[in-house]
Write a protein that holds these residues in place. Sequence first.
Motif, PDB file in Angstrom:
ATOM      1  N   TYR A 120      37.658  51.994  53.662  1.00  0.00           N
ATOM      2  CA  TYR A 120      39.075  52.885  53.712  1.00  0.00           C
ATOM      3  C   TYR A 120      40.358  51.730  53.597  1.00  0.00           C
ATOM      4  N   ILE A 121      40.193  51.002  54.704  1.00  0.00           N
ATOM      5  CA  ILE A 121      41.422  49.821  54.849  1.00  0.00           C
ATOM      6  C   ILE A 121      41.665  49.278  53.650  1.00  0.00           C
ATOM      7  N   LEU A 122      40.494  48.406  53.231  1.00  0.00           N
ATOM      8  CA  LEU A 122      40.760  47.352  52.249  1.00  0.00           C
ATOM      9  C   LEU A 122      41.021  47.956  50.567  1.00  0.00           C
ATOM     10  N   ARG A 123      40.907  49.250  50.562  1.00  0.00           N
ATOM     11  CA  ARG A 123      41.042  49.962  49.437  1.00  0.00           C
ATOM     12  C   ARG A 123      42.278  50.755  49.084  1.00  0.00           C
ATOM     13  N   GLN A 124      43.295  50.526  50.017  1.00  0.00           N
ATOM     14  CA  GLN A 124      44.338  51.270  49.880  1.00  0.00           C
ATOM     15  C   GLN A 124      45.008  51.491  48.795  1.00  0.00           C
ATOM     16  N   GLN A 125      45.040  50.477  48.059  1.00  0.00           N
ATOM     17  CA  GLN A 125      45.695  50.472  46.756  1.00  0.00           C
ATOM     18  C   GLN A 125      44.904  51.616  45.830  1.00  0.00           C
ATOM     19  N   GLN A 126      43.604  51.514  45.701  1.00  0.00           N
ATOM     20  CA  GLN A 126      42.783  52.456  44.850  1.00  0.00           C
ATOM     21  C   GLN A 126      43.171  53.819  45.552  1.00  0.00           C
ATOM     22  N   ARG A 127      43.055  53.969  46.856  1.00  0.00           N
ATOM     23  CA  ARG A 127      43.167  55.474  47.289  1.00  0.00           C
ATOM     24  C   ARG A 127      44.582  56.153  46.884  1.00  0.00           C
ATOM     25  N   HIS A 128      45.757  55.257  46.874  1.00  0.00           N
ATOM     26  CA  HIS A 128      46.922  55.722  46.520  1.00  0.00           C
ATOM     27  C   HIS A 128      47.218  55.460  44.890  1.00  0.00           C
ATOM     28  N   GLY A 129      46.504  54.990  44.247  1.00  0.00           N
ATOM     29  CA  GLY A 129      46.798  54.832  42.791  1.00  0.00           C
ATOM     30  C   GLY A 129      47.860  53.775  42.513  1.00  0.00           C
ATOM     31  N   ILE A 130      47.904  52.896  43.416  1.00  0.00           N
ATOM     32  CA  ILE A 130      49.010  51.781  43.303  1.00  0.00           C
ATOM     33  C   ILE A 130      48.519  50.505  42.801  1.00  0.00           C
ATOM     34  N   ASP A 131      49.335  49.570  42.123  1.00  0.00           N
ATOM     35  CA  ASP A 131      48.687  48.196  41.706  1.00  0.00           C
ATOM     36  C   ASP A 131      49.969  47.188  42.116  1.00  0.00           C
ATOM     37  N   THR A 132      50.534  47.360  43.273  1.00  0.00           N
ATOM     38  CA  THR A 132      51.671  46.560  43.749  1.00  0.00           C
ATOM     39  C   THR A 132      51.265  45.196  44.336  1.00  0.00           C
ATOM     40  N   ASP A 133      50.243  45.085  44.676  1.00  0.00           N
ATOM     41  CA  ASP A 133      49.602  44.032  45.255  1.00  0.00           C
ATOM     42  C   ASP A 133      48.482  43.318  44.678  1.00  0.00           C
ATOM     43  N   PRO A 134      48.573  42.942  43.531  1.00  0.00           N
ATOM     44  CA  PRO A 134      47.137  42.829  42.762  1.00  0.00           C
ATOM     45  C   PRO A 134      46.148  41.587  43.316  1.00  0.00           C
ATOM     46  N   LEU A 135      47.002  40.541  44.175  1.00  0.00           N
ATOM     47  CA  LEU A 135      46.132  39.534  44.951  1.00  0.00           C
ATOM     48  C   LEU A 135      45.749  40.005  46.315  1.00  0.00           C
ATOM     49  N   HIS A 136      46.068  41.390  46.522  1.00  0.00           N
ATOM     50  CA  HIS A 136      45.797  42.096  48.153  1.00  0.00           C
ATOM     51  C   HIS A 136      46.004  40.933  49.117  1.00  0.00           C
ATOM     52  N   GLU A 137      47.543  40.329  49.082  1.00  0.00           N
ATOM     53  CA  GLU A 137      47.955  39.494  50.056  1.00  0.00           C
ATOM     54  C   GLU A 137      48.106  40.179  51.121  1.00  0.00           C
ATOM     55  N   ALA A 138      48.507  41.392  51.203  1.00  0.00           N
ATOM     56  CA  ALA A 138      48.928  42.375  52.682  1.00  0.00           C
ATOM     57  C   ALA A 138      47.786  42.782  53.082  1.00  0.00           C
ATOM     58  N   SER A 139      46.553  42.131  52.895  1.00  0.00           N
ATOM     59  CA  SER A 139      45.346  42.619  53.741  1.00  0.00           C
ATOM     60  C   SER A 139      44.262  41.292  53.990  1.00  0.00           C
TER      61      SER A 139
END
Length: 283
Positions: free
Chosen positions: A104-123
Amino acid sequence: MTIAYHLCMRLQNDAVIAPTAEERRIVARSVLEKSEALEAGLLAFGLADTHLHSENACSRPLAGQIAERIELSLERRLGHGCGFAPVYIKPIEDARHLYSAFRYILRQQQRHGIDTDPLHEASNLPDLLGLRLLGASTIVPVRRLLPRVTRAELLELFGVSEIQPADGPLDQVVAATLAAAALPALAGSSREVVAARRAAIEVVAGRLPPAALAALLGTSVRRLHELRREPTDAALVCAVRLQLHLLAQVGDSRLQGSFAEPPWLQPLAAPAAWLSAGASSSP
């Protein structure tokens, strides 16, 4: 029996915590450095737009302490002008919930429908896949407490099937180096910046004349020659090369923030079942 805690932090005004890539790297540094300093058993962290999640295998007092340290660090480094709301802390009491919260934590972008961090740097996804060294300490507890997590599952969060070392393109070397080193810029003379510049020099490997390479790295030719005498961090060089391959696969449109369709909204030949698992009881 409680085996870990799920933390959720948000600003009092519910504003976006880190709007830029540079700020998201600061978030990563704050979470990873504070967690390691307190030995807080960090398994995963992930930032959506307005809230930051963390999963820690630690005691309840330590969970509260790590949240406080992270929030104070972010207030100091990002200067939001408002404090954080009371942290949400939920006990995790069995292995199923532990896996569910991790995913759940690692897929926050998917869950909220956002793509602001495509490199997942804030994880810590880059750290788990060798794309960044700062949070490499999270690999051991994940392997120990979450042994069913696989490389393929983690790669799918990027929307790619594999990441291999690459040596270019040269105009992406600085971006790849910043991501690998979790630095907002190649500025200053700190140990981290020196190591990052030295890694970039190694990746370029003589393919640019000294003046062009010095300009690329934001330094002088004289300093460039000094940097060549510094020891090379082989793991950081590898991380930069992995970032180069990831950057090539992510694509310019997503990196530049356009409204291109992210990979998790595109049809997949064989969607992984783990992405459908959630933590519905979590915020």
